[in-house]
Design a protein around this motif. Structure first.
Motif, PDB file in Angstrom:
ATOM      1  N   VAL A 138       0.836  -1.205   0.000  1.00 42.57           N
ATOM      2  CA  VAL A 138       0.000   0.000   0.000  1.00 42.57           C
ATOM      3  C   VAL A 138       0.867   1.249   0.000  1.00 42.57           C
ATOM      4  N   LEU A 139       0.505   2.220  -0.834  1.00 45.07           N
ATOM      5  CA  LEU A 139       1.036   3.578  -0.725  1.00 45.07           C
ATOM      6  C   LEU A 139       0.000   4.399   0.031  1.00 45.07           C
ATOM      7  N   MET A 140       0.432   5.132   1.051  1.00 44.46           N
ATOM      8  CA  MET A 140      -0.476   6.011   1.780  1.00 44.46           C
ATOM      9  C   MET A 140      -0.095   7.464   1.502  1.00 44.46           C
ATOM     10  N   ALA A 141      -1.098   8.281   1.178  1.00 39.23           N
ATOM     11  CA  ALA A 141      -0.844   9.687   0.830  1.00 39.23           C
ATOM     12  C   ALA A 141      -1.982  10.554   1.365  1.00 39.23           C
ATOM     13  N   PRO A 142      -1.922  10.906   2.663  1.00 44.09           N
ATOM     14  CA  PRO A 142      -2.996  11.694   3.268  1.00 44.09           C
ATOM     15  C   PRO A 142      -2.749  13.208   3.205  1.00 44.09           C
ATOM     16  N   SER A 143      -2.209  13.687   2.095  1.00 57.62           N
ATOM     17  CA  SER A 143      -1.854  15.091   1.963  1.00 57.62           C
ATOM     18  C   SER A 143      -3.081  15.996   2.049  1.00 57.62           C
TER      19      SER A 143
END
Length: 346
Positions: free
Chosen positions: A246-251
């Protein structure tokens, strides 16, 4: 051949390189055989074979980087023979009587200001004024996403992507793994990823590995069991993304979201929060997107769902990702830029 001066102070070098720098280098690689290319960037930038490199002294501090360096560019760029100037920023002080300017707007400083804190926020509010000036002066305006297209009333939307080379001999990790690209603090909100991983580990009992690709001075903010990479090569970044579940990107804000695009291209599922860039990509990947677009409160629960599998995309997810990558790549073709250069140089 059209003589093009490409201004991108964000550029690969020995330190950490963000998505803008990686994209600028890759599009320059594509352009170098199609135009007479001169690249203007900061000293220490990686040379590009086939292009003329012109360096500006690298400085420290926001004031020098964002306000004094563009003033230095004014005389430097005026001394270079050019049919077209293509700027990825820092062009507000260029001479008015020079070659026509193509300006790529890599998101909105005003939006970044609202998603930032302290001096960083204040800096982006001031940069928003320079962006407005750049928009007024540019002969041709390119947006990287719908947000910048509307904000700057651009001529075309051109995603900031190039074809992602596939990695060979790299499989998904045996145990669940997460990759995050960015900093612990600021609009990238790495602290949300750290918390989600920690809570998912505790609740599921699974040994979830977290890899972070970010600046060296941010390493101390992460737990000791985090794999922290700084100054990594493009190949190393691709291998890390490709092997992760998984890539996580909560920008809080992205004008596009290059890591999300690259995750799709490398067959890695992504969990993201809503912003203009992630929404644009999510809507382009249908009907079975390999992306979860969730509120920040659901990051942990969404991660827990994804780590129950094997880490590989399902066939429908892979098909949707491939179709979206093909579409975005075609929209980002360097040939579109060459056509613009030729029309402006006549």
């Amino acid at each position: 051949m059209v003589k093009v001066v490409l201004i991108s102070l964000e550029w690969p070098h020995a330190g950490h390189v963000g998505g803008v720098g990686r994209y600028a280098f890759r599009i320059a690689e594509e352009l170098r055989t199609k135009v007479d290319l001169t690249v203007v960037t900061l000293s220490g930038g990686t040379p590009l074979e086939g292009a003329t490199m012109v360096y500006v002294p690298r400085v420290s501090g926001r004031l020098a980087r964002y306000y004094l360096t563009p003033l230095r560019l004014r005389r430097l760029v005026a001394s270079i023979e050019a049919d077209v100037i293509h700027a990825f920023g820092d062009d507000w002080a260029l001479a008015k009587n020079g070659a026509p300017i193509v300006r790529t707007f890599l998101g909105s400083s005003l939006a970044e200001a609202r998603a930032s804190r302290g001096l960083r926020s204040l800096n982006h509010y001031v940069l928003a004024l320079t962006e407005a000036w750049s928009r007024a002066r540019a002969k041709y305006r390119i947006a990287i996403g719908p947000d910048s297209f509307d904000t700057f009333r651009c001529d075309i939307l051109m995603p900031p992507v190039t074809k992602v080379p596939q990695v060979s001999g790299v499989d998904k990790s045996e145990a669940p793994s997460v990759v995050f690209i960015g900093s612990f603090h600021g609009r990238k909100r790495g602290w949300l990823v750290a918390r989600a991983v920690r809570e998912a580990q505790s609740k599921s009992g699974l040994p979830i590995t977290l890899s972070v690709i970010g600046p060296a001075n941010d390493r101390e903010n992460w737990s000791t069991d985090t794999i922290h990479m700084s100054g990594a090569s493009d190949e190393a970044v691709r291998e890390t993304v490709a092997s992760s579940w998984v890539l996580m990107a909560p920008s809080e804000y992205e004008g596009f979201g290059i890591p999300l695009y690259e995750a799709m291209a490398l067959g890695t599922y992504a969990i993201v929060t809503d912003n203009p860039g992630s929404s644009y990509i999510y809507n382009a990947v249908q009907p079975t997107p390999p992306i979860s677009l969730v509120p920040e409160r659901e990051l942990r629960s969404e991660l827990e769902k994804r780590i129950q599998g094997t880490g590989t995309l399902s066939t429908p997810e892979q098909q949707a990702a491939s179709a979206a990558v093909d579409y975005l790549t075609s929209e980002a073709s360097g040939d579109r830029l060459v056509d613009i250069y030729r029309r402006l140089s006549r």
